[in-house]
Write an enzyme that holds these catalytic residues in place. Structure first.
Site, PDB file in Angstrom:
ATOM      1  N   CYS A 103       0.839  -1.205   0.000  1.00  0.00           N
ATOM      2  CA  CYS A 103       0.000   0.000   0.000  1.00  0.00           C
ATOM      3  C   CYS A 103       0.868   1.247   0.000  1.00  0.00           C
ATOM      4  O   CYS A 103       0.628   2.193  -0.754  1.00  0.00           O
ATOM      5  CB  CYS A 103      -0.926  -0.008   1.207  1.00  0.00           C
ATOM      6  SG  CYS A 103      -2.093   1.379   1.249  1.00  0.00           S
ATOM      7  N   CYS A 201      -5.852  -3.351   7.244  1.00  0.00           N
ATOM      8  CA  CYS A 201      -7.068  -2.544   7.201  1.00  0.00           C
ATOM      9  C   CYS A 201      -8.250  -3.235   6.546  1.00  0.00           C
ATOM     10  O   CYS A 201      -9.399  -3.005   6.930  1.00  0.00           O
ATOM     11  CB  CYS A 201      -6.790  -1.208   6.527  1.00  0.00           C
ATOM     12  SG  CYS A 201      -6.367  -1.302   4.766  1.00  0.00           S
TER      13      CYS A 201
END
Length: 358
Positions: A103, A201
C-alpha cells in the site's frame, strides 16, 4: 511549488500532527485521504484500522481546524489490483504477504506522488516515523530510522527511490510518540487520544483465510500435516491458514511443541517441526531497491530485519545480480518467511531491501 505540500491524512494522530508541523514550517498544505475500499463490504469498525469512513471525518475535521483544503481520492481500483490481489496470490503460492508495504509502495508513494505533481505540490508528507536526509558526499538521499526506536517505521519504506525521496517529507522522524500526542492535545485535535491502527485494514477481525475465501470466492482443501521425517500427524484446514513459525491453532497433540516450518503448495502439505527446524542463516531476496548505495560491489557487513517487529541482526550481504541479494546472518534466525521484506541497515541508515524468496 517548493513550499506546497500534499499531506496524506489517515485520520490518525500521526498524520494530523504531520500536517500541523508542515503548516508551522510555512508550507501551503492540502490534506488528502485515500479511499481504498467500501467499509460496509468487509465489515470494518473504526477502532482497529485506518482509512474507514469515520477516519475520513476525523481527517476532515483536523484539516478544517488547520484551515487546509481537504480532498478524498478514490484509489479503490488501484488498491484492489496492487494490494488485495497480491495479498491473495502470495498466500496461495505459499508465502506470507506484507500488504502495508505494498500500500505504501504503490498508493502512498506512487499514486499520491503522481497526484501531487498534478496539483503542483512539491512534496508528499506522511506521518511515518522515519527521516530523509541528503548526503552531500554521495549525492544521494538517505532513509534513516525515526529517533523513537519503539515507533520506527523505516522497515516498511525500504522501496523508496531517489526520485521519490527527493519529494517526500517525514516530519515526525525527529519526535517521540509521546511528543506527537502532546502536540495534538495542545491543538485540540479530535483524534489526539485515538488508538494506533493495529490490523491489516481490509481484513475483518484478523481472519485472513475468511477474507481470502470470500474475496476469491473459493475454498482451500484440507491436506496432510507431516513431520520433517514424513510422519503424517493429521489434517490441516487449508494451506492458506498457516504461516512459517506458527504454533497456535494447529490442533495437533505431540510429544514436543511443533511449528509450521514449510508448506508444499503442489502437494498441499504443511510440514511441522521443532523449534530448531525454524532456524536458518541464509536468505535470498529479489525485487531489490538500494537507497544509500547504487550497488553492493563486494560483501558488506550490515544488519538486517526479516520482519517488522524484530531487532536487526548482524549479517553479511552479497549482491548476486541487479535484482537479487543474498545475506548470511552471523547467527541463525527463526522463522524467515517467503513474501516478507528483508531490510538492510548500516547503523541507523537503510541501505536497501527486497522481498524474501528463500
Amino acid at each position: 511549488m517548493d513550499k506546497k505540500a500534499l499531506i496524506a491524512m489517515s485520520g490518525g494522530v500521526d498524520s494530523s500532527v504531520a500536517a500541523y508541523l508542515m503548516k508551522e514550517r510555512g508550507f501551503d498544505c492540502l490534506g488528502v485521504t485515500m479511499k481504498l475500499y467500501n467499509n460496509e463490504d468487509i465489515g470494518i469498525s473504526r477502532e482497529k484500522t485506518c482509512c474507514s469512513l469515520d477516519d475520513i471525518e476525523d481527517a476532515r475535521a483536523v484539516a478544517f481546524s488547520l484551515k487546509m483544503p481537504y480532498y478524498v481520492f478514490n484509489f479503490k481500483d488501484d488498491f484492489e489490483e496492487k494490494v488485495i490481489k497480491k495479498f491473495i496470490s502470495t498466500y496461495e503460492s505459499g508465502g506470507t504477504p506484507n500488504p502495508c508495504i505494498d500500500c505504501n509502495r504503490y498508493l502512498k508513494f506512487k499514486a499520491l506522488l503522481h497526484r501531487a505533481e498534478e496539483l503542483q505540490c512539491g512534496y508528499v508528507v506522511t506521518g511515518h516515523y522515519a527521516r530523509v536526509e541528503y548526503d552531500e558526499a554521495s549525492g544521494r538521499y538517505l532513509l534513516k530510522k525515526g529517533i523513537d526506536e519503539t515507533k520506527d517505521q523505516s522497515y516498511v519504506l525500504y522501496f523508496l527511490t531517489q526520485q521519490q525521496l527527493a519529494h517526500i517529507r517525514f516530519p515526525l522522524g525527529n519526535y517521540r510518540k509521546s511528543e506527537i500526542r502532546k502536540i495534538a492535545e495542545e491543538n485540540g485535535f479530535i483524534n489526539a487520544a485515538k488508538r494506533d491502527s493495529q490490523d491489516i485494514c481490509f481484513v475483518p477481525d484478523g481472519d485472513y483465510a475468511k477474507f481470502i475465501e470470500g474475496h476469491a470466492n473459493k475454498t482451500y482443501p484440507k491436506g496432510d500435516f507431516v513431520t520433517t521425517d514424513g510422519e503424517i500427524l493429521g489434517q490441516h484446514n487449508g494451506i492458506i491458514r498457516y504461516t512459517i513459525g506458527q504454533r497456535k491453532g494447529l490442533g495437533i497433540a505431540y510429544k514436543e511443541p511443533l511449528y509450521v516450518c514449510s508448506k508444499d503448495i503442489e502437494k498441499n502439505i504443511v510440514t511441522l517441526g521443532n523449534a530448531e527446524s525454524l532456524l536458518t542463516k541464509e536468505v535470498i531476496a529479489n525485487d531489490i531497491n538500494l537507497i544509500s548505495v547504487s550497488s553492493i560491489a563486494e560483501p558488506m557487513k550490515l544488519k538486517a530485519k526479516t520482519r517488522y517487529n524484530m531487532k536487526e541482526q548482524p549479517c553479511t550481504a552479497v549482491q548476486l545480480d541487479e535484482n537479487t541479494i543474498k545475506i548470511t546472518f552471523d547467527e541463525p534466525q527463526r522463522a524467515i518467511t517467503v513474501g516478507q521484506a528483508l531490510v538492510l541497515y548500516d547503523g541507523d541508515t537503510v541501505l536497501g531491501g527486497g522481498t524474501i524468496t528463500g
